[in-house]
Write an enzyme that holds these catalytic residues in place. Structure first.
Site, PDB file in Angstrom:
ATOM      1  N   ARG A   1      -3.800   9.940   4.412  1.00  0.00           N
ATOM      2  CA  ARG A   1      -2.542  10.738   4.619  1.00  0.00           C
ATOM      3  C   ARG A   1      -1.657  10.641   3.356  1.00  0.00           C
ATOM      4  NH1 ARG A   1       0.442  13.790   8.067  1.00  0.00           N
ATOM      5  NH2 ARG A   1       2.592  13.580   7.619  1.00  0.00           N
TER       6      ARG A   1
ATOM      7  N   ASP B   1      -4.309   7.712   9.845  1.00  0.00           N
ATOM      8  CA  ASP B   1      -4.460   6.897  11.096  1.00  0.00           C
ATOM      9  C   ASP B   1      -4.287   7.807  12.443  1.00  0.00           C
ATOM     10  OD1 ASP B   1      -5.057   4.401  10.171  1.00  0.00           O
ATOM     11  OD2 ASP B   1      -2.881   4.510   9.462  1.00  0.00           O
TER      12      ASP B   1
ATOM     13  N   ASP C   1       4.848  -0.015  11.855  1.00  0.00           N
ATOM     14  CA  ASP C   1       3.294  -0.608  11.431  1.00  0.00           C
ATOM     15  C   ASP C   1       3.317  -1.970  11.972  1.00  0.00           C
ATOM     16  OD1 ASP C   1       2.684   1.635  10.216  1.00  0.00           O
ATOM     17  OD2 ASP C   1       3.194   1.128   8.282  1.00  0.00           O
TER      18      ASP C   1
ATOM     19  N   LYS D   1       0.959  -1.177  -0.044  1.00  0.00           N
ATOM     20  CA  LYS D   1       0.068   0.166  -0.080  1.00  0.00           C
ATOM     21  C   LYS D   1       1.033   1.302  -0.058  1.00  0.00           C
ATOM     22  CE  LYS D   1      -1.564   1.354   4.186  1.00  0.00           C
ATOM     23  NZ  LYS D   1      -1.216   2.860   4.628  1.00  0.00           N
ATOM     24  N   ASN D   2       1.879   1.258   0.891  1.00  0.00           N
ATOM     25  CA  ASN D   2       2.598   2.644   1.041  1.00  0.00           C
ATOM     26  C   ASN D   2       3.637   2.703  -0.186  1.00  0.00           C
ATOM     27  OD1 ASN D   2       1.100   3.024   3.153  1.00  0.00           O
ATOM     28  ND2 ASN D   2       2.871   2.407   4.661  1.00  0.00           N
TER      29      ASN D   2
HETATM   30  N1  EPU Z   1       7.203  13.774  10.983  1.00  0.00           N
HETATM   31  C1  EPU Z   1       7.225  15.101  11.376  1.00  0.00           C
HETATM   32  N2  EPU Z   1       7.121  16.201  10.463  1.00  0.00           N
HETATM   33  C2  EPU Z   1       7.202  15.915   9.099  1.00  0.00           C
HETATM   34  C3  EPU Z   1       6.883  14.361   8.605  1.00  0.00           C
HETATM   35  C4  EPU Z   1       6.947  13.591   9.685  1.00  0.00           C
HETATM   36  O1  EPU Z   1       7.219  15.459  12.680  1.00  0.00           O
HETATM   37  O2  EPU Z   1       7.191  16.793   8.101  1.00  0.00           O
HETATM   38  C5  EPU Z   1       7.042  12.887  11.986  1.00  0.00           C
HETATM   39  C6  EPU Z   1       5.699  12.272  12.218  1.00  0.00           C
HETATM   40  O3  EPU Z   1       4.917  12.820  13.068  1.00  0.00           O
HETATM   41  C7  EPU Z   1       6.293  10.684  12.896  1.00  0.00           C
HETATM   42  C8  EPU Z   1       7.610  10.644  12.151  1.00  0.00           C
HETATM   43  O4  EPU Z   1       8.032  12.003  11.488  1.00  0.00           O
HETATM   44  O5  EPU Z   1       6.385  10.915  14.053  1.00  0.00           O
HETATM   45  C9  EPU Z   1       7.518   9.615  10.821  1.00  0.00           C
HETATM   46  O6  EPU Z   1       6.787  10.101  10.113  1.00  0.00           O
HETATM   47  P1  EPU Z   1       6.909   9.674   8.434  1.00  0.00           P
HETATM   48  O7  EPU Z   1       6.857  10.848   7.889  1.00  0.00           O
HETATM   49  O8  EPU Z   1       7.990   8.921   8.175  1.00  0.00           O
HETATM   50  O9  EPU Z   1       5.538   9.009   8.164  1.00  0.00           O
HETATM   51  P2  EPU Z   1       4.319   8.926   6.917  1.00  0.00           P
HETATM   52  O10 EPU Z   1       5.188   9.214   5.771  1.00  0.00           O
HETATM   53  O11 EPU Z   1       3.420   9.985   7.541  1.00  0.00           O
HETATM   54  C10 EPU Z   1       4.494   6.360   6.365  1.00  0.00           C
HETATM   55  C11 EPU Z   1       3.443   5.423   6.045  1.00  0.00           C
HETATM   56  C12 EPU Z   1       3.063   4.733   7.621  1.00  0.00           C
HETATM   57  C13 EPU Z   1       4.233   4.464   8.294  1.00  0.00           C
HETATM   58  C14 EPU Z   1       5.420   5.459   8.380  1.00  0.00           C
HETATM   59  C15 EPU Z   1       6.750   5.014   9.044  1.00  0.00           C
HETATM   60  C16 EPU Z   1       2.379   5.821   4.265  1.00  0.00           C
HETATM   61  C17 EPU Z   1       0.920   6.628   3.572  1.00  0.00           C
HETATM   62  N3  EPU Z   1       2.139   5.801   5.417  1.00  0.00           N
HETATM   63  O12 EPU Z   1       3.742   7.638   7.078  1.00  0.00           O
HETATM   64  O13 EPU Z   1       2.184   3.724   7.410  1.00  0.00           O
HETATM   65  O14 EPU Z   1       3.885   3.932   9.612  1.00  0.00           O
HETATM   66  O15 EPU Z   1       5.639   6.124   7.006  1.00  0.00           O
HETATM   67  O16 EPU Z   1       7.064   3.920   8.353  1.00  0.00           O
HETATM   68  O17 EPU Z   1       3.187   5.573   3.612  1.00  0.00           O
HETATM   69  C18 EPU Z   1       0.282   2.302   7.779  1.00  0.00           C
HETATM   70  O18 EPU Z   1       0.529   2.023   6.655  1.00  0.00           O
HETATM   71  O19 EPU Z   1      -0.501   2.143   8.620  1.00  0.00           O
HETATM   72  C19 EPU Z   1       0.642   3.531   8.259  1.00  0.00           C
HETATM   73  C20 EPU Z   1       0.694   4.434   9.176  1.00  0.00           C
END
Ligand code: EPU
Length: 424
Positions: free
Chosen positions: A92, A116, A304, A22-23
């Protein structure tokens, strides 16, 4: 209201195949915005998030066709620049259209995304990175509004290896003028998958899968056909499920290297793990031993998989210390798992879990995609019946979850029950 009803006691046994991640899939759909013409994506998961992302792209002006595991995106020469709130708040990953739109069109207006309930999920690194490349970005009435004549290559150091920020900056940089360096970049296999597709499209990227990505911008990219990598999180869910039910499951369609830490932890806990080129087998004849686990950005144990790790620890022999390092609200599901009799104490980003021989079935609520899957697995280890509600979360990330569980021998079904909400 639909719930997943699980009757505990079965050991998961058999073969299961995972589909595309998915991601990765959602970001590859956003990457299709970078090239005019027809992009075809294979091995796509049949989940609601893909349907929502397809709608986001349609509203931007693309023609999107979703059939089985194939998504075809026809991107026009002229794109709209706006992704509205009612869709973006549900997903997201829709923030990932920001970089491509800005690069292609010089303008993007994208609502603050949803996703989420696993903690605060800022955009500061996405925004700072694009600003460093010359974009002007403001926050207006719940929207991120970005303008740039032509993005300029820049050196960007991320405070944290954010997956989403790395992807957004990467997808903007491939069409920017000059060279962009992203330091402390995320190294997840899904980022490598995107880099591979972008490279096939004509982008020039060095360092995929390392902490330093170097991108030399180009004027034009071409659309391609691409196959999405296997979903390591679903595969990891099956790995934990096999071990905690003392089962024997062979998972196909994923690179076992992408789950190196998970499989190593399960081995330490007493499971018998065999790795294949495109899959692995987890066998666990006896009750697994408790192990400490720590989530970290890749190559660490994936955040995850945290609910599965906690569910596993809840039935392992001994006490496990589980530490979460990525999301500040990831333990929100713990109250639900405790309803099943799990002995879990959290303090900040740590959880101490005292394993029990058996849990006790109860009605519980899924609070996010992964928590939902973790609760279903915990229900398999519980005496009696567990009913997991709010399963729309699970449908966002796990295609055919119930069918696959049943094929592995679980006593599980989706059932309609009267909605128990009432107003006073
Ligand atoms: N963060 C910030 N500022 C930013 C970006 C991120 O503070 O500008 C923080 C977030 O709050 C978090 C951390 O950095 O504490 C990591 O966030 P990241 O940006 O890596 O995550 P994401 O891109 O929002 C994706 C996946 C998530 C997965 C995370 C970590 C997608 C759509 N989502 O989220 O997947 O947990 O990377 O691997 O790709 C899921 O599939 O259930 C899911 C939540």
């Amino acid at each position: 209201m639909e719930v997943i009803r699980v009757t505990g006691g079965a050991r998961l046994r058999g073969d299961v195949t995972v589909v595309g991640a998915k991601n990765s899939a959602l970001k590859l759909m956003a990457a299709a915005l970078l090239a005019e013409g027809r992009t075809v994506l294979h091995n796509m998961p049949r989940i609601t998030d893909i349907v929502i992302m397809a709608e986001v792209l349609r509203r931007i002006g693309c023609a999107v066709d979703v059939t089985d595991d194939r998504v075809e995106i026809d991107t026009p020469a002229e794109l709209g620049g706006e992704a509205d709130y009612d869709l973006v708040r549900r997903l997201r990953a829709s923030i990932n259209v920001l970089g491509p739109l800005l690069a292609r069109r010089g303008y993007a207006k994208v609502a603050h995304p949803g996703g989420d309930a696993i903690g605060s999920r800022g955009l500061d690194m996405h925004i700072a990175g694009l600003q460093r490349m010359g974009a002007e970005i403001t926050n207006e009435h719940g929207y991120v509004v970005a303008h740039a004549e032509r993005l300029q290559g820049a050196t960007i150091w991320l405070d944290f290896p954010s997956v989403g920020a790395t992807e957004n900056i990467l997808m903007a940089a491939v069409l920017a003028e000059g060279t962009t360096v992203i330091d402390n970049a995320a190294r997840e296999p899904e980022i490598v998958d995107i880099c591979q597709m972008l490279t096939a499209m004509g982008a020039r990227i060095n360092g995929a899968g390392t902490s330093t990505l170097e991108i030399e911008g180009t004027d034009r990219l071409r659309p391609v056909t691409h196959r999405v990598i296997g979903d390591r999180i679903i595969a990891g869910t099956w790995a934990f499920g096999a071990a905690m039910t003392r089962g024997d499951v062979t998972v196909h369609g994923v690179n076992p290297e992408h789950l190196a830490v998970t499989l190593d932890k399960l081995t330490t806990a007493g499971a018998d793990v065999t790795r294949y080129e495109s899959g692995f087998r987890v066998r666990c004849e006896r009750r697994p031993q408790a192990v400490d686990m720590v989530t970290l950005p890749y190559p660490g144990l994936a955040t995850d998989l945290l609910p599965m790790a906690v569910g596993f620890a809840a039935v392992a022999d001994g006490v496990s210390l589980i530490t979460e390092n990525v999301f500040d609200g990831r333990f929100m599901f713990v109250n639900e798992m405790s309803r099943l009799g799990a002995d879990i104490r959290t303090d900040g980003h740590h959880a101490v879990v005292r394993g029990k021989e058996q849990l006790s079935g109860a009605p519980v609520t899924a609070t996010d995609i992964r928590a939902g899957a973790g609760l279903v697995l915990a229900g398999l280890c519980a005496e009696g019946v567990t009913e997991v509600s709010h399963i729309h979360h699970i449908d966002r990330g796990y295609p055919d979850f119930v069918t696959q569980l049943a094929d592995l021998g679980a006593k599980v079904e989706r059932v309609r029950v009267p909605d128990d909400s009432f107003s006073l």
